[in-house]
Write an enzyme that holds these catalytic residues in place. Structure first.
Site, PDB file in Angstrom:
ATOM      1  N   GLU A 111       0.834  -1.141   0.064  1.00 49.93           N
ATOM      2  CA  GLU A 111      -0.033  -0.042  -0.173  1.00 49.93           C
ATOM      3  C   GLU A 111       0.988   1.244  -0.066  1.00 49.93           C
ATOM      4  OE1 GLU A 111      -3.102  -0.441   3.207  1.00 49.93           O
ATOM      5  OE2 GLU A 111      -3.868  -1.936   2.065  1.00 49.93           O
ATOM      6  N   HIS A 233      -9.060   9.307   2.873  1.00 51.42           N
ATOM      7  CA  HIS A 233      -8.449   8.464   1.957  1.00 51.42           C
ATOM      8  C   HIS A 233      -8.724   8.649   0.547  1.00 51.42           C
ATOM      9  CE1 HIS A 233      -8.277   4.553   0.058  1.00 51.42           C
ATOM     10  NE2 HIS A 233      -7.963   3.750   1.204  1.00 51.42           N
ATOM     11  N   ARG A 279      -0.670   8.704   1.581  1.00 56.14           N
ATOM     12  CA  ARG A 279      -1.901   9.079   1.302  1.00 56.14           C
ATOM     13  C   ARG A 279      -2.309  10.591   1.315  1.00 56.14           C
ATOM     14  NH1 ARG A 279      -5.502   4.992   4.741  1.00 56.14           N
ATOM     15  NH2 ARG A 279      -4.841   3.481   3.353  1.00 56.14           N
ATOM     16  N   HIS A 340     -11.328   9.518   6.446  1.00 57.35           N
ATOM     17  CA  HIS A 340     -11.201   8.288   6.650  1.00 57.35           C
ATOM     18  C   HIS A 340     -10.710   7.819   8.160  1.00 57.35           C
ATOM     19  CE1 HIS A 340     -10.406   4.013   5.347  1.00 57.35           C
ATOM     20  NE2 HIS A 340      -9.046   4.211   5.658  1.00 57.35           N
ATOM     21  N   ARG A 375      -1.495   9.106   9.010  1.00 62.20           N
ATOM     22  CA  ARG A 375      -1.048   7.743   9.261  1.00 62.20           C
ATOM     23  C   ARG A 375      -0.632   6.727   8.142  1.00 62.20           C
ATOM     24  NH1 ARG A 375      -4.537   3.024   8.728  1.00 62.20           N
ATOM     25  NH2 ARG A 375      -6.211   4.303   7.856  1.00 62.20           N
TER      26      ARG A 375
HETATM   27  C1  SIN Z   1      -7.574   0.551   2.484  1.00 62.00           C
HETATM   28  O1  SIN Z   1      -7.826  -0.697   2.318  1.00 62.00           O
HETATM   29  O2  SIN Z   1      -7.219   1.602   1.670  1.00 62.00           O
HETATM   30  C2  SIN Z   1      -7.627   1.102   3.940  1.00 62.00           C
HETATM   31  C3  SIN Z   1      -6.294   0.629   4.647  1.00 62.00           C
HETATM   32  C4  SIN Z   1      -5.988   1.607   5.684  1.00 62.00           C
HETATM   33  O3  SIN Z   1      -6.892   2.710   5.831  1.00 62.00           O
HETATM   34  O4  SIN Z   1      -5.270   1.546   6.416  1.00 62.00           O
END
Ligand code: SIN
Length: 536
Positions: A111, A233, A279, A340, A375
Protein backbone atom coordinates in the site's frame (compact mmCIF):
# COMPACT_ATOMS: atom_id res chain seq x y z
CA UNK A 1 -26.20 0.27 38.79
CA UNK A 2 -23.67 -2.37 37.74
CA UNK A 3 -20.08 -2.68 38.85
CA UNK A 4 -17.11 -4.19 36.98
CA UNK A 5 -13.33 -4.16 37.19
CA UNK A 6 -12.99 -3.00 33.60
CA UNK A 7 -15.52 -1.14 31.46
CA UNK A 8 -14.76 -0.93 27.75
CA UNK A 9 -16.67 1.46 25.49
CA UNK A 10 -16.48 0.15 21.94
CA UNK A 11 -16.13 -3.27 20.37
CA UNK A 12 -13.66 -2.95 17.50
CA UNK A 13 -10.20 -4.49 17.36
CA UNK A 14 -8.74 -2.39 20.20
CA UNK A 15 -11.66 -2.79 22.60
CA UNK A 16 -12.04 -6.53 22.11
CA UNK A 17 -8.27 -7.16 22.23
CA UNK A 18 -8.20 -5.32 25.54
CA UNK A 19 -11.26 -7.13 26.87
CA UNK A 20 -9.92 -10.60 26.04
CA UNK A 21 -6.68 -9.98 27.90
CA UNK A 22 -8.26 -8.17 30.87
CA UNK A 23 -10.94 -10.83 31.30
CA UNK A 24 -8.25 -13.24 32.49
CA UNK A 25 -7.88 -11.01 35.57
CA UNK A 26 -11.26 -9.53 36.40
CA UNK A 27 -14.80 -8.76 35.36
CA UNK A 28 -15.20 -6.97 32.02
CA UNK A 29 -18.15 -5.19 30.44
CA UNK A 30 -18.00 -4.26 26.76
CA UNK A 31 -20.55 -1.64 25.77
CA UNK A 32 -21.37 -1.13 22.13
CA UNK A 33 -23.76 1.54 20.94
CA UNK A 34 -25.10 -0.66 18.11
CA UNK A 35 -24.47 -4.36 17.41
CA UNK A 36 -21.18 -5.72 18.73
CA UNK A 37 -19.63 -6.21 15.29
CA UNK A 38 -20.70 -2.78 14.00
CA UNK A 39 -17.36 -1.03 14.34
CA UNK A 40 -14.92 0.74 12.04
CA UNK A 41 -12.75 -2.37 12.21
CA UNK A 42 -15.42 -4.41 10.51
CA UNK A 43 -15.19 -2.22 7.39
CA UNK A 44 -11.39 -2.21 7.02
CA UNK A 45 -10.49 -3.72 3.68
CA UNK A 46 -6.72 -3.45 3.17
CA UNK A 47 -5.03 -5.28 6.00
CA UNK A 48 -2.51 -5.18 8.81
CA UNK A 49 0.97 -3.79 8.18
CA UNK A 50 3.68 -5.84 9.86
CA UNK A 51 7.11 -7.27 9.23
CA UNK A 52 6.46 -10.82 8.06
CA UNK A 53 8.83 -11.32 5.16
CA UNK A 54 12.55 -12.15 5.24
CA UNK A 55 13.47 -9.19 3.08
CA UNK A 56 11.73 -6.71 5.39
CA UNK A 57 12.96 -5.23 8.68
CA UNK A 58 11.51 -3.44 11.69
CA UNK A 59 13.72 -0.47 10.90
CA UNK A 60 12.17 -0.09 7.44
CA UNK A 61 8.62 -0.27 8.79
CA UNK A 62 9.57 2.29 11.46
CA UNK A 63 11.13 4.55 8.84
CA UNK A 64 8.10 4.37 6.51
CA UNK A 65 5.80 5.23 9.45
CA UNK A 66 7.97 8.19 10.46
CA UNK A 67 8.12 9.51 6.88
CA UNK A 68 4.33 9.32 6.49
CA UNK A 69 3.92 11.00 9.91
CA UNK A 70 5.77 14.09 8.60
CA UNK A 71 8.01 14.66 11.63
CA UNK A 72 5.27 14.47 14.24
CA UNK A 73 5.39 10.78 15.18
CA UNK A 74 6.56 9.81 18.63
CA UNK A 75 9.42 7.46 17.77
CA UNK A 76 8.91 5.34 20.89
CA UNK A 77 5.28 4.69 19.95
CA UNK A 78 6.29 3.72 16.42
CA UNK A 79 9.07 1.38 17.58
CA UNK A 80 6.76 -0.24 20.11
CA UNK A 81 3.96 -0.81 17.63
CA UNK A 82 6.18 -2.11 14.85
CA UNK A 83 8.22 -4.46 17.05
CA UNK A 84 5.29 -5.89 19.04
CA UNK A 85 3.06 -6.20 15.97
CA UNK A 86 4.02 -9.64 14.65
CA UNK A 87 3.45 -11.29 18.04
CA UNK A 88 0.00 -9.74 18.35
CA UNK A 89 -0.91 -10.91 14.84
CA UNK A 90 0.19 -14.42 15.76
CA UNK A 91 -2.11 -14.20 18.83
CA UNK A 92 -4.94 -13.36 16.46
CA UNK A 93 -4.09 -16.28 14.21
CA UNK A 94 -4.03 -18.54 17.28
CA UNK A 95 -7.59 -17.33 18.02
CA UNK A 96 -8.65 -18.53 14.57
CA UNK A 97 -8.10 -15.62 12.17
CA UNK A 98 -7.51 -16.78 8.62
CA UNK A 99 -5.43 -14.61 6.32
CA UNK A 100 -4.81 -14.98 2.59
CA UNK A 101 -1.92 -17.32 1.82
CA UNK A 102 0.32 -18.01 -1.15
CA UNK A 103 3.08 -20.57 -1.84
CA UNK A 104 5.53 -18.62 0.34
CA UNK A 105 3.24 -18.35 3.40
CA UNK A 106 1.01 -15.37 4.04
CA UNK A 107 0.36 -13.27 0.95
CA UNK A 108 1.65 -9.75 1.60
CA UNK A 109 0.20 -6.91 -0.36
CA UNK A 110 1.54 -3.37 -0.78
CA UNK A 111 0.00 0.00 0.00
CA UNK A 112 1.00 3.66 -0.30
CA UNK A 113 4.02 4.82 1.70
CA UNK A 114 5.36 1.28 2.29
CA UNK A 115 8.80 0.49 0.90
CA UNK A 116 8.08 -3.26 1.08
CA UNK A 117 5.21 -5.68 0.66
CA UNK A 118 4.12 -6.07 4.29
CA UNK A 119 0.32 -6.00 4.45
CA UNK A 120 -1.13 -9.24 5.76
CA UNK A 121 -4.78 -9.45 4.74
CA UNK A 122 -7.89 -11.59 4.37
CA UNK A 123 -8.60 -10.91 0.69
CA UNK A 124 -10.28 -7.47 0.71
CA UNK A 125 -12.26 -8.05 3.90
CA UNK A 126 -9.53 -8.05 6.52
CA UNK A 127 -11.48 -6.08 9.11
CA UNK A 128 -14.40 -8.45 8.91
CA UNK A 129 -12.12 -11.42 9.57
CA UNK A 130 -10.46 -9.67 12.52
CA UNK A 131 -13.81 -8.67 14.01
CA UNK A 132 -15.29 -12.15 13.45
CA UNK A 133 -12.36 -13.73 15.26
CA UNK A 134 -12.44 -11.36 18.21
CA UNK A 135 -16.24 -11.43 18.67
CA UNK A 136 -16.15 -15.24 18.68
CA UNK A 137 -13.30 -15.21 21.22
CA UNK A 138 -15.18 -12.69 23.39
CA UNK A 139 -18.20 -15.00 23.39
CA UNK A 140 -16.01 -17.81 24.71
CA UNK A 141 -14.39 -15.60 27.37
CA UNK A 142 -15.71 -14.19 30.65
CA UNK A 143 -16.89 -10.93 29.10
CA UNK A 144 -20.33 -9.35 29.48
CA UNK A 145 -21.39 -7.54 26.35
CA UNK A 146 -24.10 -4.90 26.13
CA UNK A 147 -25.33 -3.96 22.67
CA UNK A 148 -27.29 -0.77 21.95
CA UNK A 149 -25.76 0.89 25.01
CA UNK A 150 -24.45 4.38 24.28
CA UNK A 151 -22.13 6.16 26.70
CA UNK A 152 -23.29 9.64 27.68
CA UNK A 153 -20.57 10.95 29.99
CA UNK A 154 -17.89 9.70 32.33
CA UNK A 155 -18.39 9.74 36.07
CA UNK A 156 -15.22 11.12 37.65
CA UNK A 157 -14.19 11.86 41.24
CA UNK A 158 -14.07 15.54 40.27
CA UNK A 159 -17.71 15.47 39.18
CA UNK A 160 -18.63 13.67 42.39
CA UNK A 161 -16.90 16.43 44.38
CA UNK A 162 -14.38 13.99 45.88
CA UNK A 163 -10.91 15.24 46.89
CA UNK A 164 -7.61 14.19 45.30
CA UNK A 165 -6.47 13.62 41.75
CA UNK A 166 -9.32 13.40 39.24
CA UNK A 167 -10.08 9.72 38.48
CA UNK A 168 -12.55 7.99 36.16
CA UNK A 169 -14.89 5.75 38.17
CA UNK A 170 -17.79 5.02 35.86
CA UNK A 171 -20.01 6.08 33.04
CA UNK A 172 -23.63 7.05 32.49
CA UNK A 173 -25.03 4.91 29.70
CA UNK A 174 -28.23 5.08 27.67
CA UNK A 175 -29.85 1.70 27.12
CA UNK A 176 -31.42 2.41 23.72
CA UNK A 177 -33.86 -0.49 24.02
CA UNK A 178 -35.52 0.83 27.20
CA UNK A 179 -34.62 4.52 27.02
CA UNK A 180 -33.27 4.20 30.56
CA UNK A 181 -29.98 5.78 31.68
CA UNK A 182 -27.94 3.42 33.87
CA UNK A 183 -24.71 3.77 35.85
CA UNK A 184 -21.85 1.43 35.04
CA UNK A 185 -19.10 1.74 37.65
CA UNK A 186 -15.57 0.40 37.16
CA UNK A 187 -12.03 0.54 38.46
CA UNK A 188 -10.69 1.25 34.97
CA UNK A 189 -12.64 2.81 32.10
CA UNK A 190 -11.41 2.21 28.57
CA UNK A 191 -12.38 4.27 25.54
CA UNK A 192 -12.19 2.23 22.35
CA UNK A 193 -14.85 4.13 20.46
CA UNK A 194 -13.05 4.71 17.15
CA UNK A 195 -12.82 7.88 15.10
CA UNK A 196 -14.81 10.87 13.94
CA UNK A 197 -15.17 10.50 10.16
CA UNK A 198 -18.88 11.31 10.41
CA UNK A 199 -17.93 14.92 11.15
CA UNK A 200 -17.48 15.18 7.36
CA UNK A 201 -20.05 15.07 4.58
CA UNK A 202 -18.12 12.42 2.64
CA UNK A 203 -16.54 9.63 4.61
CA UNK A 204 -15.59 6.00 4.25
CA UNK A 205 -16.65 5.43 7.87
CA UNK A 206 -19.81 3.71 9.07
CA UNK A 207 -22.46 5.76 10.92
CA UNK A 208 -21.02 4.86 14.34
CA UNK A 209 -17.91 7.02 13.80
CA UNK A 210 -19.19 10.16 15.55
CA UNK A 211 -16.13 10.88 17.69
CA UNK A 212 -17.87 9.87 20.93
CA UNK A 213 -14.76 8.94 22.91
CA UNK A 214 -12.86 12.09 22.03
CA UNK A 215 -15.80 14.29 23.02
CA UNK A 216 -16.50 12.34 26.21
CA UNK A 217 -12.84 12.40 27.29
CA UNK A 218 -12.51 16.12 26.58
CA UNK A 219 -15.63 16.90 28.60
CA UNK A 220 -14.12 14.88 31.47
CA UNK A 221 -10.94 16.98 31.43
CA UNK A 222 -8.59 14.67 29.49
CA UNK A 223 -6.05 16.11 27.06
CA UNK A 224 -6.89 15.65 23.39
CA UNK A 225 -4.10 16.01 20.83
CA UNK A 226 -3.56 16.65 17.12
CA UNK A 227 -7.22 16.67 16.10
CA UNK A 228 -6.50 18.70 12.96
CA UNK A 229 -5.01 15.64 11.31
CA UNK A 230 -8.07 14.07 9.67
CA UNK A 231 -6.93 11.60 7.05
CA UNK A 232 -8.75 11.67 3.74
CA UNK A 233 -8.64 8.37 1.92
CA UNK A 234 -7.94 9.09 -1.74
CA UNK A 235 -10.39 6.59 -3.17
CA UNK A 236 -13.99 6.29 -2.08
CA UNK A 237 -16.43 5.04 -4.74
CA UNK A 238 -18.17 7.95 -6.47
CA UNK A 239 -21.68 6.78 -7.29
CA UNK A 240 -25.01 8.33 -6.26
CA UNK A 241 -26.29 5.06 -4.79
CA UNK A 242 -23.09 4.11 -2.93
CA UNK A 243 -22.87 5.22 0.67
CA UNK A 244 -19.34 5.27 2.13
CA UNK A 245 -17.87 2.56 -0.07
CA UNK A 246 -14.09 2.39 0.20
CA UNK A 247 -11.94 1.33 -2.73
CA UNK A 248 -8.93 -0.11 -0.95
CA UNK A 249 -5.46 1.30 -1.37
CA UNK A 250 -4.39 -2.28 -2.06
CA UNK A 251 -5.77 -1.78 -5.59
CA UNK A 252 -3.15 0.87 -6.19
CA UNK A 253 -0.66 -1.40 -4.41
CA UNK A 254 -1.31 -4.05 -7.04
CA UNK A 255 -0.93 -1.64 -9.97
CA UNK A 256 -4.05 0.56 -10.16
CA UNK A 257 -3.56 3.85 -12.02
CA UNK A 258 -5.31 7.12 -11.19
CA UNK A 259 -6.56 8.96 -14.27
CA UNK A 260 -8.50 12.10 -15.05
CA UNK A 261 -11.71 11.88 -17.05
CA UNK A 262 -9.62 12.51 -20.19
CA UNK A 263 -7.47 9.47 -19.35
CA UNK A 264 -4.30 11.24 -18.17
CA UNK A 265 -2.34 9.38 -15.47
CA UNK A 266 -1.51 12.37 -13.26
CA UNK A 267 0.13 11.09 -10.08
CA UNK A 268 3.75 11.26 -11.35
CA UNK A 269 3.29 15.01 -11.68
CA UNK A 270 2.83 15.14 -7.91
CA UNK A 271 5.23 12.54 -6.48
CA UNK A 272 7.97 10.22 -7.66
CA UNK A 273 6.16 7.24 -6.09
CA UNK A 274 3.10 8.02 -8.19
CA UNK A 275 0.03 6.12 -7.02
CA UNK A 276 2.00 4.78 -4.04
CA UNK A 277 2.88 8.16 -2.56
CA UNK A 278 1.68 8.70 1.04
CA UNK A 279 -2.06 9.19 1.32
CA UNK A 280 -2.06 12.90 2.12
CA UNK A 281 -0.20 13.58 -1.11
CA UNK A 282 -2.50 11.39 -3.24
CA UNK A 283 -5.65 12.92 -1.70
CA UNK A 284 -4.34 16.46 -2.29
CA UNK A 285 -3.33 15.60 -5.86
CA UNK A 286 -6.86 14.36 -6.59
CA UNK A 287 -8.37 17.42 -4.94
CA UNK A 288 -6.16 19.66 -7.07
CA UNK A 289 -7.06 17.77 -10.29
CA UNK A 290 -10.77 18.05 -9.48
CA UNK A 291 -10.43 21.79 -8.91
CA UNK A 292 -8.34 22.19 -12.10
CA UNK A 293 -10.66 20.19 -14.38
CA UNK A 294 -13.98 20.97 -12.70
CA UNK A 295 -14.81 17.26 -12.79
CA UNK A 296 -16.75 15.48 -10.04
CA UNK A 297 -14.37 12.55 -9.72
CA UNK A 298 -11.19 10.92 -10.99
CA UNK A 299 -10.87 7.29 -12.05
CA UNK A 300 -8.95 4.30 -10.75
CA UNK A 301 -8.00 2.16 -13.69
CA UNK A 302 -7.50 -1.58 -13.06
CA UNK A 303 -8.43 -2.69 -16.58
CA UNK A 304 -4.83 -3.58 -17.54
CA UNK A 305 -4.76 -6.31 -14.87
CA UNK A 306 -6.03 -9.84 -15.57
CA UNK A 307 -9.65 -10.35 -14.63
CA UNK A 308 -9.02 -13.61 -12.66
CA UNK A 309 -6.40 -11.79 -10.55
CA UNK A 310 -8.85 -8.97 -9.75
CA UNK A 311 -11.65 -11.33 -8.84
CA UNK A 312 -9.41 -13.50 -6.67
CA UNK A 313 -7.75 -10.63 -4.78
CA UNK A 314 -10.65 -8.21 -4.53
CA UNK A 315 -13.83 -10.30 -4.55
CA UNK A 316 -15.78 -7.93 -2.27
CA UNK A 317 -14.85 -4.74 -4.13
CA UNK A 318 -15.51 -6.48 -7.44
CA UNK A 319 -18.97 -7.59 -6.31
CA UNK A 320 -19.84 -4.18 -4.87
CA UNK A 321 -18.69 -2.36 -8.03
CA UNK A 322 -20.71 -4.76 -10.17
CA UNK A 323 -23.78 -4.09 -8.05
CA UNK A 324 -23.40 -0.45 -9.16
CA UNK A 325 -22.92 -1.47 -12.78
CA UNK A 326 -19.13 -1.05 -12.82
CA UNK A 327 -16.93 -3.87 -14.13
CA UNK A 328 -13.42 -2.90 -13.06
CA UNK A 329 -11.79 -5.37 -15.42
CA UNK A 330 -12.99 -3.30 -18.38
CA UNK A 331 -13.80 0.17 -17.10
CA UNK A 332 -12.17 2.56 -14.60
CA UNK A 333 -13.76 3.03 -11.17
CA UNK A 334 -14.98 6.60 -10.42
CA UNK A 335 -13.45 7.73 -7.11
CA UNK A 336 -13.19 10.77 -4.82
CA UNK A 337 -11.33 11.38 -1.53
CA UNK A 338 -13.34 11.05 1.69
CA UNK A 339 -12.68 11.45 5.42
CA UNK A 340 -11.28 8.16 6.61
CA UNK A 341 -9.23 8.21 9.79
CA UNK A 342 -8.77 10.50 12.79
CA UNK A 343 -5.02 10.56 13.47
CA UNK A 344 -5.33 12.65 16.62
CA UNK A 345 -7.41 11.78 19.67
CA UNK A 346 -7.24 11.29 23.42
CA UNK A 347 -3.59 11.85 24.37
CA UNK A 348 -2.11 8.73 25.95
CA UNK A 349 1.17 7.20 26.98
CA UNK A 350 2.45 3.95 25.50
CA UNK A 351 0.08 1.91 27.69
CA UNK A 352 -3.02 3.78 26.61
CA UNK A 353 -3.26 5.82 29.83
CA UNK A 354 -4.84 9.24 29.30
CA UNK A 355 -4.15 12.32 31.40
CA UNK A 356 -7.13 11.44 33.65
CA UNK A 357 -6.33 8.69 36.14
CA UNK A 358 -7.72 5.24 35.33
CA UNK A 359 -9.09 6.46 32.01
CA UNK A 360 -7.50 4.59 29.12
CA UNK A 361 -7.93 5.15 25.38
CA UNK A 362 -6.93 2.72 22.65
CA UNK A 363 -7.25 2.42 18.88
CA UNK A 364 -8.45 5.26 16.67
CA UNK A 365 -9.86 7.27 19.59
CA UNK A 366 -6.36 7.58 21.04
CA UNK A 367 -3.36 9.66 20.10
CA UNK A 368 -0.29 7.68 21.13
CA UNK A 369 2.01 9.53 18.74
CA UNK A 370 2.13 6.55 16.37
CA UNK A 371 0.57 8.32 13.40
CA UNK A 372 1.99 11.81 13.80
CA UNK A 373 0.61 14.11 11.11
CA UNK A 374 -0.48 11.29 8.78
CA UNK A 375 -1.12 7.59 9.35
CA UNK A 376 0.72 5.06 7.24
CA UNK A 377 -1.73 2.73 5.48
CA UNK A 378 -2.76 -0.39 7.41
CA UNK A 379 -1.07 0.67 10.65
CA UNK A 380 -4.44 1.04 12.36
CA UNK A 381 -5.53 -2.54 13.03
CA UNK A 382 -1.95 -3.11 14.12
CA UNK A 383 -2.28 -0.22 16.56
CA UNK A 384 -5.51 -1.66 17.97
CA UNK A 385 -3.90 -5.04 18.56
CA UNK A 386 -0.68 -3.74 20.10
CA UNK A 387 -2.07 -0.98 22.28
CA UNK A 388 -5.15 -3.00 23.25
CA UNK A 389 -2.81 -5.64 24.65
CA UNK A 390 -0.46 -3.16 26.34
CA UNK A 391 -3.35 -1.21 27.88
CA UNK A 392 -4.74 -4.44 29.34
CA UNK A 393 -1.46 -5.08 31.17
CA UNK A 394 -1.56 -1.55 32.58
CA UNK A 395 -5.23 -1.82 33.51
CA UNK A 396 -4.70 -5.10 35.35
CA UNK A 397 -2.00 -3.44 37.49
CA UNK A 398 -4.18 -0.34 38.01
CA UNK A 399 -7.17 -2.42 39.09
CA UNK A 400 -5.06 -4.08 41.80
CA UNK A 401 -4.22 -0.76 43.41
CA UNK A 402 -7.60 0.95 42.90
CA UNK A 403 -10.34 0.86 45.56
CA UNK A 404 -13.90 -0.08 44.65
CA UNK A 405 -15.64 2.81 42.85
CA UNK A 406 -17.52 5.29 45.08
CA UNK A 407 -21.29 5.69 45.07
CA UNK A 408 -22.59 7.87 42.26
CA UNK A 409 -25.99 9.54 42.01
CA UNK A 410 -28.59 8.28 39.59
CA UNK A 411 -28.92 10.09 36.27
CA UNK A 412 -31.04 13.18 36.75
CA UNK A 413 -33.10 14.06 33.69
CA UNK A 414 -34.17 17.34 35.32
CA UNK A 415 -37.00 18.94 33.40
CA UNK A 416 -36.11 17.31 30.12
CA UNK A 417 -39.05 16.35 27.94
CA UNK A 418 -39.45 13.81 25.15
CA UNK A 419 -37.91 15.06 21.88
CA UNK A 420 -40.43 17.09 19.89
CA UNK A 421 -38.28 18.46 17.10
CA UNK A 422 -36.29 15.62 15.55
CA UNK A 423 -35.45 18.05 12.78
CA UNK A 424 -33.08 19.91 15.13
CA UNK A 425 -30.88 16.82 15.20
CA UNK A 426 -30.94 16.10 11.47
CA UNK A 427 -30.55 19.76 10.46
CA UNK A 428 -27.58 20.40 12.76
CA UNK A 429 -25.95 17.09 11.86
CA UNK A 430 -26.15 17.94 8.12
CA UNK A 431 -24.90 21.47 8.65
CA UNK A 432 -21.86 20.39 10.62
CA UNK A 433 -20.85 17.77 8.10
CA UNK A 434 -21.24 20.15 5.17
CA UNK A 435 -19.22 23.06 6.54
CA UNK A 436 -16.57 20.70 7.89
CA UNK A 437 -16.18 19.32 4.37
CA UNK A 438 -16.12 22.73 2.70
CA UNK A 439 -14.10 24.72 5.24
CA UNK A 440 -12.00 22.20 7.21
CA UNK A 441 -11.25 19.72 4.42
CA UNK A 442 -8.21 18.71 2.40
CA UNK A 443 -7.07 22.29 1.71
CA UNK A 444 -7.65 24.90 4.42
CA UNK A 445 -7.25 28.67 4.82
CA UNK A 446 -7.54 30.99 7.80
CA UNK A 447 -10.73 32.45 6.37
CA UNK A 448 -12.38 29.10 5.87
CA UNK A 449 -11.44 28.03 9.38
CA UNK A 450 -12.78 31.28 10.84
CA UNK A 451 -16.08 30.70 9.02
CA UNK A 452 -16.25 27.16 10.37
CA UNK A 453 -15.47 28.42 13.87
CA UNK A 454 -18.33 30.94 13.84
CA UNK A 455 -20.75 28.27 12.70
CA UNK A 456 -19.68 25.62 15.17
CA UNK A 457 -19.95 28.02 18.10
CA UNK A 458 -23.52 28.86 17.15
CA UNK A 459 -24.43 25.25 16.53
CA UNK A 460 -22.92 24.02 19.79
CA UNK A 461 -24.97 26.57 21.68
CA UNK A 462 -28.13 25.33 19.95
CA UNK A 463 -27.25 21.69 20.56
CA UNK A 464 -26.44 22.42 24.21
CA UNK A 465 -29.80 24.09 24.73
CA UNK A 466 -31.66 21.24 23.03
CA UNK A 467 -29.64 18.62 24.94
CA UNK A 468 -30.49 19.99 28.39
CA UNK A 469 -34.17 20.35 27.59
CA UNK A 470 -34.70 16.97 25.94
CA UNK A 471 -34.62 13.37 27.10
CA UNK A 472 -31.52 11.78 25.62
CA UNK A 473 -31.73 9.58 22.54
CA UNK A 474 -28.85 7.83 20.70
CA UNK A 475 -29.15 10.39 17.86
CA UNK A 476 -28.97 13.35 20.22
CA UNK A 477 -25.93 11.91 21.98
CA UNK A 478 -24.16 11.44 18.67
CA UNK A 479 -25.00 14.97 17.54
CA UNK A 480 -23.69 16.43 20.81
CA UNK A 481 -20.44 14.47 20.43
CA UNK A 482 -20.11 15.33 16.76
CA UNK A 483 -20.51 19.04 17.52
CA UNK A 484 -17.89 18.86 20.29
CA UNK A 485 -15.45 16.95 18.14
CA UNK A 486 -15.92 19.30 15.17
CA UNK A 487 -15.05 22.15 17.50
CA UNK A 488 -11.88 20.32 18.61
CA UNK A 489 -10.85 19.77 14.98
CA UNK A 490 -11.42 23.40 14.01
CA UNK A 491 -9.73 24.74 17.13
CA UNK A 492 -6.67 22.53 16.54
CA UNK A 493 -6.50 23.48 12.86
CA UNK A 494 -6.60 27.17 13.77
CA UNK A 495 -3.71 26.72 16.18
CA UNK A 496 -1.39 25.16 13.58
CA UNK A 497 0.34 27.87 11.59
CA UNK A 498 2.15 25.61 9.14
CA UNK A 499 1.36 22.85 6.65
CA UNK A 500 2.34 19.40 7.83
CA UNK A 501 1.07 15.98 6.78
CA UNK A 502 -2.71 16.05 6.59
CA UNK A 503 -3.02 19.67 7.65
CA UNK A 504 -2.52 21.75 4.53
CA UNK A 505 -3.28 25.46 4.56
CA UNK A 506 -2.75 27.99 1.79
CA UNK A 507 -1.95 30.66 4.38
CA UNK A 508 1.03 28.75 5.83
CA UNK A 509 2.23 26.44 3.03
CA UNK A 510 5.63 25.71 4.63
CA UNK A 511 6.44 23.12 7.29
CA UNK A 512 7.84 24.59 10.50
CA UNK A 513 11.30 23.45 11.59
CA UNK A 514 10.10 22.09 14.92
CA UNK A 515 7.24 19.63 15.10
CA UNK A 516 4.80 20.44 17.90
CA UNK A 517 1.66 18.65 19.04
CA UNK A 518 -1.60 20.57 19.34
CA UNK A 519 -2.94 19.73 22.79
CA UNK A 520 -6.37 20.82 24.05
CA UNK A 521 -7.67 20.51 27.60
CA UNK A 522 -11.10 21.82 28.57
CA UNK A 523 -10.81 25.29 30.04
CA UNK A 524 -7.00 25.24 30.21
CA UNK A 525 -4.03 26.37 28.23
CA UNK A 526 -2.64 22.96 27.45
CA UNK A 527 0.79 22.77 25.83
CA UNK A 528 2.34 20.91 28.79
CA UNK A 529 -0.55 18.54 29.39
CA UNK A 530 0.96 15.85 27.20
CA UNK A 531 4.72 16.26 27.27
CA UNK A 532 6.60 14.48 24.52
CA UNK A 533 8.62 11.53 25.61
CA UNK A 534 11.42 10.52 23.28
CA UNK A 535 12.50 12.27 20.16
CA UNK A 536 10.18 12.79 17.19
C1 SIN B 1 -7.52 0.58 2.56
O1 SIN B 1 -7.81 -0.60 2.35
O2 SIN B 1 -7.18 1.34 1.69
C2 SIN B 1 -7.61 1.08 3.95
C3 SIN B 1 -6.46 0.66 4.72
C4 SIN B 1 -6.18 1.67 5.78
O3 SIN B 1 -6.90 2.64 5.92
O4 SIN B 1 -5.16 1.52 6.47
Amino acid sequence: MRQFDFIVLGSGVAGLSFALEASKHGSVAVLSKRALAESNTNYAQGGIASVFSDDDTFDEHVEDTLVAGAGLCRREAVETCVREGPERIRDLIALGAEFTRDEAGYHLTREGGHSKRRIIHARDLTGREVERTLVAAAERARIETFESHAAIDLITTEKLGLPGENRAVGVYVLDAATGEVVRAMGKVIVLATGGAGKAYLYTTNPDVASGDGMAIAHRAGAAVANMEFMQFHPTCLFHPAAKNFLISEALRGEGGILRTRSGEAFMRRYHEKGELAPRDIVARAIDSELKRTGDDCVYLDMSHLPKPFLVEHFPYIDAQCRSFGIDMSVQPIPVVPAAHYTCGGVATDLDGHSTVRNLLAIGEVACTGLHGANRLASNSILEGLVFGHRAAQRAIALARETPEPPAAPEWDAGRAVAPEEGVVVSQNWDEIRRFMWNYVGIVRTDKRLARAWRRIELLREEVREYYWGTLVTPELLELRNLADVAELIIQSARLRHESRGLHYTLDYPKTAETAEDTVLVRGKSAPDAWPRRGSP
